[in-house]
Design a protein around this motif. Structure first.
Motif, PDB file in Angstrom:
ATOM      1  N   ASN A   1      -3.653  -4.824   7.423  1.00  0.00           N
ATOM      2  CA  ASN A   1      -4.071  -5.318   6.102  1.00  0.00           C
ATOM      3  C   ASN A   1      -4.730  -4.203   5.300  1.00  0.00           C
ATOM      4  N   ILE A   2      -4.145  -3.010   5.345  1.00  0.00           N
ATOM      5  CA  ILE A   2      -4.767  -1.859   4.699  1.00  0.00           C
ATOM      6  C   ILE A   2      -4.776  -1.970   3.177  1.00  0.00           C
ATOM      7  N   PHE A   3      -3.888  -2.800   2.628  1.00  0.00           N
ATOM      8  CA  PHE A   3      -3.864  -2.951   1.170  1.00  0.00           C
ATOM      9  C   PHE A   3      -5.084  -3.707   0.651  1.00  0.00           C
ATOM     10  N   PHE A   4      -5.887  -4.278   1.558  1.00  0.00           N
ATOM     11  CA  PHE A   4      -7.137  -4.916   1.130  1.00  0.00           C
ATOM     12  C   PHE A   4      -8.061  -3.897   0.464  1.00  0.00           C
ATOM     13  N   ALA A   5      -7.876  -2.611   0.756  1.00  0.00           N
ATOM     14  CA  ALA A   5      -8.710  -1.575   0.133  1.00  0.00           C
ATOM     15  C   ALA A   5      -8.438  -1.455  -1.362  1.00  0.00           C
TER      16      ALA A   5
ATOM     17  N   ARG B   1       4.847  20.466  -2.447  1.00  0.00           N
ATOM     18  CA  ARG B   1       3.589  20.150  -3.104  1.00  0.00           C
ATOM     19  C   ARG B   1       3.514  18.638  -3.318  1.00  0.00           C
ATOM     20  N   PHE B   2       2.471  18.039  -2.809  1.00  0.00           N
ATOM     21  CA  PHE B   2       2.304  16.598  -2.968  1.00  0.00           C
ATOM     22  C   PHE B   2       1.712  16.291  -4.328  1.00  0.00           C
ATOM     23  N   ILE B   3       2.316  15.333  -5.012  1.00  0.00           N
ATOM     24  CA  ILE B   3       1.817  14.855  -6.300  1.00  0.00           C
ATOM     25  C   ILE B   3       1.488  13.380  -6.145  1.00  0.00           C
ATOM     26  N   PRO B   4       0.211  12.994  -6.268  1.00  0.00           N
ATOM     27  CA  PRO B   4      -0.151  11.577  -6.118  1.00  0.00           C
ATOM     28  C   PRO B   4       0.688  10.701  -7.038  1.00  0.00           C
ATOM     29  N   GLY B   5       1.216   9.642  -6.455  1.00  0.00           N
ATOM     30  CA  GLY B   5       2.011   8.693  -7.230  1.00  0.00           C
ATOM     31  C   GLY B   5       3.493   8.994  -7.265  1.00  0.00           C
ATOM     32  N   LYS B   6       3.898  10.193  -6.829  1.00  0.00           N
ATOM     33  CA  LYS B   6       5.311  10.548  -6.830  1.00  0.00           C
ATOM     34  C   LYS B   6       5.905  10.291  -5.443  1.00  0.00           C
ATOM     35  N   ASP B   7       7.017   9.572  -5.420  1.00  0.00           N
ATOM     36  CA  ASP B   7       7.695   9.277  -4.160  1.00  0.00           C
ATOM     37  C   ASP B   7       8.622  10.437  -3.779  1.00  0.00           C
ATOM     38  N   ASP B   8       8.895  10.556  -2.503  1.00  0.00           N
ATOM     39  CA  ASP B   8       9.776  11.610  -2.000  1.00  0.00           C
ATOM     40  C   ASP B   8      11.159  11.040  -1.703  1.00  0.00           C
TER      41      ASP B   8
ATOM     42  N   ASN C   1      10.413   7.998   0.728  1.00  0.00           N
ATOM     43  CA  ASN C   1       9.099   8.012   1.361  1.00  0.00           C
ATOM     44  C   ASN C   1       8.044   7.717   0.305  1.00  0.00           C
ATOM     45  N   LYS C   2       7.370   6.582   0.463  1.00  0.00           N
ATOM     46  CA  LYS C   2       6.349   6.201  -0.516  1.00  0.00           C
ATOM     47  C   LYS C   2       4.967   6.458   0.081  1.00  0.00           C
ATOM     48  N   ALA C   3       4.536   7.713   0.039  1.00  0.00           N
ATOM     49  CA  ALA C   3       3.264   8.082   0.654  1.00  0.00           C
ATOM     50  C   ALA C   3       2.075   7.594  -0.163  1.00  0.00           C
ATOM     51  N   THR C   4       2.224   7.444  -1.480  1.00  0.00           N
ATOM     52  CA  THR C   4       1.180   6.810  -2.296  1.00  0.00           C
ATOM     53  C   THR C   4       1.517   5.335  -2.377  1.00  0.00           C
ATOM     54  N   LEU C   5       0.754   4.524  -1.692  1.00  0.00           N
ATOM     55  CA  LEU C   5       1.156   3.127  -1.501  1.00  0.00           C
ATOM     56  C   LEU C   5       0.924   2.246  -2.712  1.00  0.00           C
ATOM     57  N   ASN C   6      -0.060   2.559  -3.542  1.00  0.00           N
ATOM     58  CA  ASN C   6      -0.454   1.597  -4.584  1.00  0.00           C
ATOM     59  C   ASN C   6      -0.249   2.111  -6.002  1.00  0.00           C
ATOM     60  N   MET C   7       0.685   3.049  -6.169  1.00  0.00           N
ATOM     61  CA  MET C   7       1.075   3.499  -7.502  1.00  0.00           C
ATOM     62  C   MET C   7       2.593   3.443  -7.617  1.00  0.00           C
ATOM     63  N   THR C   8       3.074   3.119  -8.786  1.00  0.00           N
ATOM     64  CA  THR C   8       4.523   3.096  -8.995  1.00  0.00           C
ATOM     65  C   THR C   8       4.997   4.437  -9.530  1.00  0.00           C
ATOM     66  N   ASP C   9       6.071   4.908  -8.970  1.00  0.00           N
ATOM     67  CA  ASP C   9       6.782   6.075  -9.489  1.00  0.00           C
ATOM     68  C   ASP C   9       7.913   5.505 -10.348  1.00  0.00           C
TER      69      ASP C   9
ATOM     70  N   LYS D   1       2.739 -10.376   4.731  1.00  0.00           N
ATOM     71  CA  LYS D   1       2.089 -11.164   3.681  1.00  0.00           C
ATOM     72  C   LYS D   1       1.276 -10.308   2.715  1.00  0.00           C
ATOM     73  N   THR D   2       0.835  -9.111   3.164  1.00  0.00           N
ATOM     74  CA  THR D   2      -0.092  -8.336   2.347  1.00  0.00           C
ATOM     75  C   THR D   2       0.336  -6.894   2.120  1.00  0.00           C
ATOM     76  N   GLY D   3       1.498  -6.497   2.598  1.00  0.00           N
ATOM     77  CA  GLY D   3       1.882  -5.097   2.586  1.00  0.00           C
ATOM     78  C   GLY D   3       2.601  -4.637   1.336  1.00  0.00           C
ATOM     79  N   LEU D   4       3.234  -3.466   1.450  1.00  0.00           N
ATOM     80  CA  LEU D   4       3.952  -2.870   0.317  1.00  0.00           C
ATOM     81  C   LEU D   4       5.097  -3.755  -0.154  1.00  0.00           C
ATOM     82  N   GLY D   5       5.762  -4.422   0.784  1.00  0.00           N
ATOM     83  CA  GLY D   5       6.928  -5.223   0.420  1.00  0.00           C
ATOM     84  C   GLY D   5       6.649  -6.254  -0.639  1.00  0.00           C
TER      85      GLY D   5
END
Length: 630
Positions: free
Chosen positions: A433-437, A498-505, A543-551, A573-577
C-alpha cells in the motif's frame, strides 16, 4: 523424515494455582521440557536457514520458560484465556512448537518452517485448526487488541507476551493507559533482553527503562530473572492472582547458553547454521547436527531475457549512493540528519552510519516519531531528514506524512521490502500500500514516489532528486534485481542515462500493446516481451519509475496502442493500476486495459510469493494475450 530431537521425553506438566511452586518432580520435568523445546527451536530455525528461508531464533528461544509455565497453568484449570498472545511476531517459532506439542499438527511439520504453502509463516497468522489463535508481526499493534479480548472476558486473565523492543512503540503506551484506566486483567510477560535488530537499547536509547515506563503508566511491575525457573513460576502465579494489569519483566541475555548469538543482536535473526551445529553437538543431538551439516540442494537460478544474470539489492545500495552524495556536501552536519528505525541493515542506512556517524541517529522502534523527527529537521530549505523503514510500516506513518507536508518539510524516505517478492515474513510484512504516501491535495503538491528498476537506475534517481524540496519516497524490494539491458545487450541505465522525475522510460517499443511496470516486476515483464518478440509478437514495455506523476507524451503513446497491461506487486485496490486507468480515460484514450497486482494473502516461502499471486511470466503472458486477441 523424522524430527531429530527426541521429544518423547517431553511430558506436559499441569500446575495447580494453590501451590506456590512446583514440586521437585514437576520442576525437573519442566526444566527438561524447557531444554527440549529450546533445542528444538535452535534446530528447526537453523534448518530453515540452511534452506535460505531465514527465521528468527533468539526471541522464541528466550520465552520458552514463561510459555511452558503458562501452558501448564492452563492445563491445570487456571482461569486464564487459553491463548498466549505475543506482540513480537518474530518469536513465532515458539508458538509453532507449542501448538505441535499440544497436538494441533505433527512435530515433523516443523521441518517445513517458513516453507511455501506449509502454514508456518515467519509471523503468526491466525489459523485455529493449526493452534495459532492470533495474528501479529507489526510491533505495538497487539496490546490494544488484547485489551479488547479482556473487555470481552472480564472473568479471565489474558496473557500478552511483550519485549523491550515492542514496548518502544507508541501504541503500547496508549494500550497501557487504557488497561490501567479500566483495570483490565491483562498480564504482560516481557522478555527484557536488551537486544533489538540494530543494537542494544541500553546503549542507543539511554533513559528508556521498561520497568519505569510501565510503572509510570500505573501498572504493577515485577522485574526478575527470567532464567530462575522456580522463582519465575511463583512470580507468574502471583501476577495471575492479582487484580488489574500486571507486567512481569523477565531479564535475561538474548538466547542464553547459545554460543555465537547469546546477548547479541545476531540472536534476533536466525542462528547461523555452524553455530547451531556446534550447539546441538554440545547438547548431544548428533542426528540433528548431521542434518544441518548436509549440503543443501540449490534451486536452479532462473534466466530472464533482457537482463543480466548478476543481481544487486537496491535496499542495500541506497545507503552507498547516499554516502556518495553526502561526500560532496560542504557541511553535512548542518544539512543532513539520518534517522533509523532499528532496520539499518535492511534499508542500507548502516553504510551512512559507518561513514558519517555524526549525522546518524539510532531512533529505535518508533516509526512515527522517527519520521516526524526527520521532517522537523528538514523543515527549513537548507536541511533535509533521511528516514528508513519497511514499506509495510508506511501505513503506520500516514498521518505524520500529512503533517510533514503541511509543514513544508524536506524528507528523503527509503521504504524497503516493498511488494511481496521473497517475503517469508508473509502477509503482515507485505509492502503493498505504498501509494498511501501520496495523500496530499493535488494543488501545489510536490510529494514524489520513486521505484527504481535496478541499482543503476537507483543511483541515477538519487542523484537527480536528492536536493529536491518536499517529500521524496524511494521504494525498494527485499529481493535482489538484475540489471535491465537494451536490445543490443548494454545496460539500459548506463553512465549516459539521466533520470528526469515524471518521465517514463521506454524499455521496448511495440505495436501489439504495452506493459507498464516498475521495480522488481520490470525485468520479469521484459522477459515476457522478449519471449513474445521471438515469436513475432511485438509488445512494448514502459518503466514507470515515478509512480505518481503522469508523463503526458508516454500516456498518449501507450493509450493509442491496442492494449495496455499494468503489472506490479502492489495491492490491486490501491496501486498504480487503479490510477493509470483513470489517467487514460481522462485523456479520452480507450484502449483495452487490465491490471495485475497482489490480491491474495501470502503463503510463505520466498520466490514462490510472486507466482502465487498470479504474477509469474506465463501468467503475465496469458493476461496480455487475452487483451491483444480481444
Amino acid at each position: 523424515m523424522i524430527f531429530p530431537i527426541d521429544l518423547s521425553r517431553y511430558h506436559p506438566v499441569s500446575f495447580d494455582m494453590d501451590h506456590l511452586s512446583p514440586d521437585p518432580d514437576q520442576l525437573r520435568q519442566l526444566e527438561c521440557n524447557i531444554g527440549l523445546v529450546r533445542d528444538s527451536i535452535v534446530f528447526f530455525t537453523a534448518f530453515a536457514n540452511k534452506k535460505g528461508l531465514g527465521g528468527h531464533t533468539g526471541g522464541a528461544y528466550d520465552i520458552v520458560p514463561e510459555l511452558l509455565i503458562l501452558d501448564g497453568l492452563m492445563k491445570g484449570g487456571t482461569t486464564v484465556f487459553p491463548v498466549c498472545f505475543d506482540e513480537a511476531g518474530h518469536r513465532v517459532a515458539a508458538q509453532y512448537i507449542l501448538a505441535a506439542l499440544n497436538g494441533f499438527f505433527p512435530v515433523t511439520d516443523l521441518l517445513h518452517y517458513r516453507e511455501f504453502d506449509k502454514d508456518l509463516y515467519g509471523h503468526p497468522e491466525r489459523n485455529d485448526k493449526k493452534g495459532i489463535f492470533f495474528s501479529s508481526g507489526r510491533l505495538g499493534h497487539l496490546w490494544s487488541y488484547v485489551n479488547g479480548i479482556a473487555e470481552a472476558h472480564p472473568d479471565r486473565a489474558v496473557i500478552l507476551f511483550g519485549s523491550d523492543g515492542s514496548q518502544q512503540e507508541g501504541g503500547d503506551a496508549e494500550a497501557a493507559r487504557y488497561a490501567v484506566a479500566h483495570q483490565l486483567s491483562v498480564k504482560l510477560m516481557i522478555d527484557d533482553n536488551d537486544v533489538t535488530i540494530a543494537g542494544h537499547p541500553s546503549q542507543y536509547m539511554k533513559g528508556f527503562d521498561v520497568e519505569k515506563t510501565l510503572n509510570g503508566h500505573g501498572l504493577r511491575v515485577d522485574a526478575g530473572d527470567g532464567e530462575n525457573i522456580s522463582v519465575l513460576f511463583s512470580r507468574i502465579q502471583t501476577a495471575l492472582k492479582q487484580s488489574g494489569p500486571v507486567a512481569l519483566i523477565n531479564r535475561r541475555k538474548m538466547a542464553p547458553d547459545v554460543d555465537g548469538i547469546e546477548g547479541s543482536p545476531k540472536g534476533h535473526d536466525v542462528i547461523p547454521v555452524p553455530d547451531a551445529i556446534s550447539y546441538l553437538r554440545r547438547k548431544g543431538w548428533t542426528e540433528a547436527a548431521d542434518m544441518l551439516a548436509e549440503k543443501p540442494v540449490k534451486a536452479a537460478i532462473p534466466v530472464y531475457l533482457g537482463s543480466t544474470p548478476e543481481m544487486a539489492k537496491n535496499r542495500d545500495d541506497f545507503g552507498k549512493y547516499v554516502c556518495e552524495i553526502i561526500q560532496t556536501l560542504k557541511n553535512p552536519k548542518n544539512q543532513i540528519l539520518v534517522v533509523d528505525s532499528d532496520l539499518e541493515g535492511s534499508c542500507g542506512l548502516h553504510h551512512i552510519r559507518k561513514a558519517f556517524p555524526d549525522i546518524y541517529v539510532h531512533g529505535g522502534i518508533m516509526e512515527r516519531n522517527n519520521f516526524s523527527v526527520a521532517a522537523g529537521f528538514g523543515a527549513s530549505p537548507e536541511r533535509q531528514g533521511i528516514y528508513g523503514t519497511f514499506s509495510a510500516f508506511l501505513e503506520m506513518v500516514v498521518s505524520e506524512i500529512t503533517m510533514a507536508r503541511l509543514n513544508h518539510a524536506n524528507v528523503l524516505a527509503h521504504f524497503s521490502h516493498a511488494g511481496v517478492d521473497d517475503m517469508a515474513d508473509n502477509t503482515c510484512h507485505f509492502g503493498v500500500n505504498i501509494f498511501f504516501a501520496d495523500n496530499g491535495l493535488l494543488e501545489n503538491d510536490n510529494t514524489r514516489l520513486y521505484f527504481p528498476a535496478d541499482t543503476r537506475q537507483l543511483k541515477a534517481v538519487l542523484h537527480a532528486i536528492f536536493h529536491d524540496s518536499g517529500l521524496r519516497f524511494i521504494f525498494s524490494t527485499r529481493s535482489a534485481t538484475p540489471h535491465i539491458l537494451t536490445e543490443t545487450g548494454r545496460p539500459f541505465f548506463d553512465e549516459h542515462y539521466r533520470f528526469i522525475p515524471g518521465k517514463d522510460d521506454l524499455i521496448r517499443s511495440g505495436d501489439a500493446g504495452y506493459i507498464i511496470s516498475y521495480g522488481e516486476m520490470l525485468y520479469r515483464c521484459l522477459d515476457v516481451v522478449e519471449s513474445l518478440k521471438a515469436r513475432g509478437i511485438h509488445v512494448g514495455l514502459v518503466n514507470k519509475a515515478t509512480l505518481n506523476m503522469t508523463d503526458e507524451d508516454m500516456l498518449i503513446k501507450i493509450g493509442k496502442s491496442p492494449a495496455v497491461l499494468v503489472v506490479e506487486t502492489q495491492n490491486e485496490k490501491t496501486g498504480l493500476g487503479a490510477r493509470m486507468g483513470t489517467w487514460l480515460l481522462e485523456k479520452g484514450l480507450h484502449c483495452r486495459y487490465s491490471v495485475m497486482g497482489t490480491r491474495r494473502p501470502g503463503k510463505g516461502g520466498l520466490a514462490e510469493q510472486i507466482p502465487y499471486q498470479g504474477l509469474g511470466a506465463r501468467d503475465i503472458e496469458n493476461c496480455l494475450m487475452k487483451l491483444i486477441k480481444n
